[in-house]
Design an enzyme around this catalytic site. Structure first.
Site, mmCIF file in Angstrom:
data_model
loop_
_atom_site.group_PDB
_atom_site.id
_atom_site.type_symbol
_atom_site.label_atom_id
_atom_site.label_comp_id
_atom_site.label_asym_id
_atom_site.label_seq_id
_atom_site.Cartn_x
_atom_site.Cartn_y
_atom_site.Cartn_z
ATOM 1 N N GLY B 321 0.848 -1.208 0.000
ATOM 2 C CA GLY B 321 0.000 0.000 0.000
ATOM 3 C C GLY B 321 0.873 1.243 0.000
ATOM 4 O O GLY B 321 0.586 2.229 -0.670
ATOM 5 N N TRP B 324 2.367 1.688 -3.400
ATOM 6 C CA TRP B 324 1.364 2.193 -4.353
ATOM 7 C C TRP B 324 1.427 3.726 -4.430
ATOM 8 O O TRP B 324 1.231 4.306 -5.499
ATOM 9 C CB TRP B 324 -0.041 1.761 -3.893
ATOM 10 N N HIS B 325 1.736 4.351 -3.281
ATOM 11 C CA HIS B 325 1.744 5.812 -3.256
ATOM 12 C C HIS B 325 2.881 6.418 -4.069
ATOM 13 O O HIS B 325 2.758 7.531 -4.571
ATOM 14 C CB HIS B 325 1.825 6.330 -1.813
ATOM 15 N N GLY B 326 3.969 5.719 -4.161
ATOM 16 C CA GLY B 326 5.066 6.301 -4.926
ATOM 17 C C GLY B 326 6.270 5.400 -4.944
ATOM 18 O O GLY B 326 6.429 4.520 -4.082
ATOM 19 N N PHE B 469 0.602 10.560 -7.180
ATOM 20 C CA PHE B 469 0.558 9.109 -6.983
ATOM 21 C C PHE B 469 -0.198 8.424 -8.115
ATOM 22 O O PHE B 469 -0.376 7.262 -8.153
ATOM 23 C CB PHE B 469 -0.084 8.765 -5.642
#
Lengths: 314, 469
Positions: B321, B324-326, B469
């Site tokens: 997770g 996923w943001h960066g 993102f």
């Protein structure tokens, strides 16, 4: 969507347009009234003080925060006012210069930085800091309009002219920051004992070169510079001095050379003091890499008096 | 196109009027929405429209294939096509440089110098969001939870519907496709709640978040010269900046969708009023956390395979997770901190046989979230470590204020934002439904006051934080 829903929607839209317009005007005109009384603070007070004294003052300094913190007006014989304001550039200076009285002898220092002239993104947006005087000062209004510095919404919602400043205005109205009658616009930067180590650390940090391959003069910045030149030609009684004040360690001098050349081509009286204290002074002259401390400002102001015939000690 | 731009202020009413003029045919409305959504996205960079169209084609086709195939292995094969293609695109555009760089660094530590493998790749806005949306569609069909749609325009509209295209909420096909494939209506409640939520969103983003950002940016840009007090204030500001920025975006998205007769899922539920981290994740970026729960945590086995594997699954879900943001190790660490504390909470609850903490839990949750935000905001691991070091060495001298005007504005607006949140929370209502209670006149007064606040305090941040993102 039935007709009842459409009616409701139209009602909300209509109410919102009318109420928001009325509320905006109420706040705008109240702020106008209040702000006219404010004579302290960078946002409005300093501008008000400049506008009220510009016809009787002999000597002005225009420019950004470096102009504001580097030239100590109290060291000069002439009665002067330092109109350097944080975050402003050549557009802001040129607009204020255009408000000066015609045919009055005045000495004017225009502090310029290479940043304005070679920044491809510079759009003269610093002039927007004057929008609280929109429709209230003819020169400023004309400059803002002519240079498209107003949002299209601004002609409907006037209070946008006070964007970011409302709380500061109220604060300075009820509790002025200083005695403006004794204020000459110069704001010294003092370095406290606890700040010295941080300052030394910042100055010691190695810098990477930010030189570009090719420096192209920003057309907008050039336009504002030329408008100052035209104003100076129309007002031969006024003496204009263009200068760049010292910075701690200017790695790249290509931009300085190019600016110098431009000033020469325009026939402007320009001196570049960027490297005046390069590697030759202790850190006590500095607050950070681009701003001098009160001690540095004192030394630099004295240097100006010794350099130019126009200046004298009191 | 940004929600907080003049372009959107013109775009939204035009599409709204045209849309309701076509009310006799929801299919024509869908065509209009699809074209408008592509214009909305193409405003940023039209070249990347090809990626959305490709992704939409792929999952439309794969969905039909999974649905019509009876054999389990065939279904799985088609699902793998969707997973590999979507994650492959995401991998190339978002993670290639990160892994290439990490590989080169690892090799150099063992004495193997590798040439620069990174490529000059631009990250397409919203790719993480619409990829997850199309993936969930294929997985839901594979799991037999929904049927594949045969309406190609409807499906393409589901993938690209402009209010949620670039930063969510990540809508599920089971919620949105039935709405797209049926006639929509607009009633007074939707208008009131929609308008209220759009303006609250603008207030949160343009007034609060952008003003907080001025201070945060100036401190985090030179974190090495600031003391603990300054870094603490900047980190607290950042915690609220990112909340008001992202929730503000979601509010404008949900509110805009309501004006077209759509009900999007809720994305934020006052997350800082949480007594546990578990509760925080039920309130923060809900569409992502529920996505991760349903498609990752549960796929890994969830809590069905014993206590050790439950903790592993929790940690793995949060690490991914975070990623996923960066494409940065800081995001992985951010996810890891959350995963670790979620696991510790689970353990504590099982040992003490409790479900939540007492009122001190609010402080505990906020502190953990705050520490994790440092990794989220800092440019690299070294900076984040240095900030944490200063905070825990209690180096609390006088704080740096910077531009006093900007600082005071930020404090005043933040206080106003928190008061608005408290008011809504104490009413036992949700922001999504709060607008119902107002008469047309009252709603207009509230909107007018918000407009005035925006005029007086708007800041000029160009983007929403989550766009990166």
């Amino acid at each position: 969507m039935d007709s009842k829903t459409v009616q409701k929607l139209l009602k909300i839209v209509l109410f919102t347009v009318v109420i928001s317009y009325a509320l905006d005007k109420l706040v705008f005109f109240s702020l106008n009234k209040i702000s006219d009384e404010v004579m302290t603070g960078q946002a409005i007070g300093k501008l008000n003080q400049f506008l009220s004294n510009k016809d009787s003052t002999e000597f002005f300094v225009f420019g950004n925060s470096r102009a504001n913190h580097h030239i100590d007006m109290s060291l000069f014989k002439q009665k002067g006012y330092n109109m350097g304001i944080d975050g402003t550039g050549i557009a802001y200076s040129s607009t204020l210069i255009s408000t000066l009285p015609q045919h009055k002898k005045q000495l004017i220092i225009v502090h310029v930085d290479t940043k304005n002239f070679f920044d491809s993104l510079y759009d003269g947006g610093d002039m927007r800091a004057l929008k609280s005087k929109y429709q209230r000062n003819p020169n400023i209004t004309e400059a803002l309009k002519k240079n498209n510095q107003l949002s299209s919404l601004q002609s409907f919602y006037y209070s946008m002219n006070y964007n970011g400043n409302a709380i500061g205005i109220l604060k300075n109205y009820f509790k002025p920051s200083y005695n403006y009658k004794e204020y000459n616009g110069y704001d010294p930067l003092y370095v406290s004992k606890s700040q010295e180590s941080i300052r030394d650390m910042v100055l010691a940090k190695s810098m990477t070169s930010d030189c570009l391959d090719n420096y192209i003069i920003n057309a907008k910045a050039l336009k504002y510079l030329k408008s100052i030149k035209i104003f100076s030609e129309q007002n031969p009684e006024k003496t204009f001095i263009f200068l760049t004040s010292p910075i701690h360690n200017d790695i790249c001098d290509e931009d300085n050379k190019k600016l110098h050349l431009l000033m020469e081509e325009l026939g402007l009286n320009y001196k570049d003091f960027s490297n005046l204290y390069k590697n030759s002074n202790s850190n006590t002259y500095w607050k950070d890499r681009t701003h001098m401390s009160d001690k540095g400002a004192e030394a630099f102001s004295k240097h100006l008096i010794n350099t130019y015939n126009e200046f004298e000690y009191p | 196109m940004l929600f907080n731009s003049i372009e959107y202020l013109i775009f939204l009413p035009i599409v709204f009027i045209l849309y309701w003029l076509l009310k006799s045919s929801y299919k024509n409305q869908n065509i209009l929405l699809l074209i408008s959504s592509y214009v909305f996205y193409g405003w940023w960079d039209y070249r990347f429209l090809s990626l959305i169209i490709f992704s939409s084609f792929l999952d439309y086709y794969v969905g039909l294939k999974i649905d019509e195939t009876a054999e389990a292995s065939q279904k799985k094969r088609w699902l793998l096509v969707s997973l590999c293609s979507n994650l492959g695109l995401l991998g190339i555009f978002k993670y290639y440089n990160f892994f290439a760089d990490s590989f080169a660094s690892t090799m150099s530590t063992i004495g193997w110098e590798v040439n620069d493998l990174t490529l000059n790749i631009i990250l397409p806005v919203g790719i993480s969001f619409y990829t997850f949306q199309t993936l969930s569609y294929s997985i839901d069909i594979y799991r037999g939870q929904i049927k594949a749609t045969k309406d190609m325009v409807g499906f393409f509209t589901f993938v690209s519907l402009f209010p949620q295209l670039v930063a969510g909420p990540i809508e599920r096909a089971s919620n949105l496709i039935p709405q797209i494939e049926n006639k929509r209506t607009l009633n007074t409640n939707l208008i009131k709640t929609g308008i209220f939520q759009i303006f609250i969103g603008l207030f949160r983003k343009v007034a609060i978040a952008d003003n907080l950002g001025i201070y945060v940016d100036s401190v985090y840009a030179n974190q090495d010269i600031h003391n603990g007090s300054t870094l603490l204030i900047a980190t607290v500001f950042y915690a609220f900046q990112i909340y008001f920025d992202f929730s503000g975006y979601s509010d404008i998205a949900i509110g805009s969708a309501k004006l077209f007769g759509f009900n999007f899922s809720r994305n934020f539920n006052f997350p800082y009023f949480s007594k546990t981290l578990t509760e925080f994740w039920r309130r923060w970026h809900m569409s992502l956390s529920f996505w991760l729960r349903d498609y990752l945590y549960i796929s890994l086995g969830g809590n069905r395979k014993g206590i050790i594997l439950t903790y592993r699954n929790l940690l793995l879900t949060m690490l991914l997770g975070g990623l996923w943001h960066g494409s940065s190790w800081n995001f992985v660490i951010w996810g890891g901190i959350h995963g670790l504390f979620l696991s510790l909470e689970k353990y504590t609850f099982s040992v003490l046989k409790i479900n939540t903490f007492n009122a001190l839990g609010y402080i505990y949750t906020f502190v953990v979230v705050l520490i994790a935000w440092i990794f989220f905001r800092a440019p690299d691991f070294t900076s984040a470590s240095s900030i944490i070091g200063k905070l825990f060495s209690f180096d609390f001298g006088p704080a740096f204020i910077g531009d006093i005007n900007a600082f005071v504005n930020a404090i005043v607006l933040l206080s106003l934002g928190v008061l608005v949140d408290l008011k809504i929370v104490s009413s036992n209502s949700s922001l999504e439904n709060y607008g119902i209670r107002f008469s047309s006149l009252n709603l207009s007064v509230i909107v007018s006051v918000i407009i005035l606040i925006l005029c007086l305090f708007y800041s000029t941040a160009e983007n929403f934080i989550y766009f990166q993102f």
